[in-house]
Design a protein around this motif. Structure first.
Motif, mmCIF file in Angstrom:
data_model
loop_
_atom_site.group_PDB
_atom_site.id
_atom_site.type_symbol
_atom_site.label_atom_id
_atom_site.label_comp_id
_atom_site.label_asym_id
_atom_site.label_seq_id
_atom_site.Cartn_x
_atom_site.Cartn_y
_atom_site.Cartn_z
ATOM 1 N N ARG A 17 10.095 -1.037 11.743
ATOM 2 C CA ARG A 17 10.097 -1.851 10.534
ATOM 3 C C ARG A 17 9.013 -1.345 9.587
ATOM 4 N N GLN A 60 3.972 -2.169 6.314
ATOM 5 C CA GLN A 60 2.932 -2.089 5.297
ATOM 6 C C GLN A 60 3.161 -0.846 4.432
ATOM 7 N N HIS A 86 0.892 -3.723 0.317
ATOM 8 C CA HIS A 86 1.954 -4.716 0.504
ATOM 9 C C HIS A 86 2.196 -4.868 1.995
ATOM 10 N N ASN A 87 2.096 -6.098 2.484
ATOM 11 C CA ASN A 87 2.278 -6.403 3.902
ATOM 12 C C ASN A 87 3.587 -7.164 4.102
ATOM 13 N N ASN A 88 4.384 -6.717 5.058
ATOM 14 C CA ASN A 88 5.675 -7.342 5.335
ATOM 15 C C ASN A 88 5.910 -7.329 6.847
ATOM 16 N N ARG A 142 7.727 -13.147 5.544
ATOM 17 C CA ARG A 142 6.262 -13.178 5.620
ATOM 18 C C ARG A 142 5.719 -11.958 4.887
ATOM 19 N N THR A 143 5.372 -12.123 3.646
ATOM 20 C CA THR A 143 4.847 -11.016 2.858
ATOM 21 C C THR A 143 3.551 -11.435 2.182
ATOM 22 N N SER A 144 2.719 -10.466 1.893
ATOM 23 C CA SER A 144 1.489 -10.692 1.136
ATOM 24 C C SER A 144 1.105 -9.401 0.438
ATOM 25 N N ASP A 145 0.375 -9.538 -0.659
ATOM 26 C CA ASP A 145 -0.098 -8.390 -1.418
ATOM 27 C C ASP A 145 -1.612 -8.454 -1.528
#
Length: 221
Positions: free
Chosen positions: A53, A56, A81-83, A88-91
């Motif tokens: 997957r 990041q 970018h985190n996924n 569930r994602t964050s920047d």
């Protein structure tokens, strides 16, 4: 081929609890562009969840200057970018400053290089600014003189200066240790390949990620 099978064997043999098998792939362009003016440009997709997957994506850019005694100073910006899982994602946004230079260089090419990087970290939809120091050491040992192939060892220690509302904890944050091989592909182009262990200090079971790490390093001068 044997070396590749050995690295993959280490990854497959990694225990499952609180650990992950990952693949980090970096394209790094760095060096002088005009006299003592330096450029740093880096892109890195990170594949997580047993390397299946795209978890990041990292982009880092900076400019710097080189001093007379071969010490480089850089400052720049980092976006991440985190996924880690669906939904569930964050920047993350960082500003960073670093100093880098040789501890020693031998005529046969053996060199120890250190880099100290200070980061100011923020996350979207969070309030706090996190400060972190990264202490990096790189030992390269070309087998047939400068510019030839040889073993490469890297250690990097991360220390957070403060706790934040997005999860950073003051103190020791993580440790990365890399064991690999540096293979020149051209006069200013190197491939660095090997195994990296990432130990993350966090509540509960600490993560011990096992990473196949590949870096294509293009030096500008």
């Amino acid at each position: 081929m044997y070396y590749t099978r050995f690295i993959l064997g280490l990854l497959v043999a990694a225990p499952a609890a609180a650990q992950d098998v990952q693949s980090w792939n970096t394209l790094l362009v760095q060096g002088p562009v005009d006299g003592k003016l330096l450029l740093w440009a880096e892109g890195q997709p990170r594949f997580t969840r047993d390397a299946g997957r795209l978890g990041q994506v990292v982009a880092r850019v900076g400019v710097g200057v080189r001093t007379r005694n071969d010490i480089d100073f850089h400052a720049g910006y980092h976006f991440q970018h985190n996924n880690p899982a669906p939904g569930r994602t964050s920047d993350e946004h960082r500003f960073w400053q670093q100093v880098m230079g040789p501890v020693f260089r031998q005529p046969n090419g053996l060199a120890l290089i250190t880099r100290w990087r200070l980061e100011q970290r923020t996350f979207e939809n969070a309030n706090d600014l996190g400060w972190r120091l990264r202490m990096f050491w790189r030992l390269q040992a070309p087998l047939n003189g400068p510019g030839t192939a040889g073993p490469l060892l890297i250690s990097e220690t991360f220390v957070a200066f403060n706790s934040t509302d997005w999860g950073a904890r003051r103190g020791f944050d993580q440790q990365r240790v890399f064991v690999g091989w540096l293979q020149p592909l051209g006069k200013r182009l190197n491939l660095e390949a090997g195994y990296m262990h990432q130990h993350i200090n966090r509540p509960g079971p600490n993560a011990g990620n096992h990473i196949l790490n590949l870096t294509l390093n293009r030096r500008l001068g």
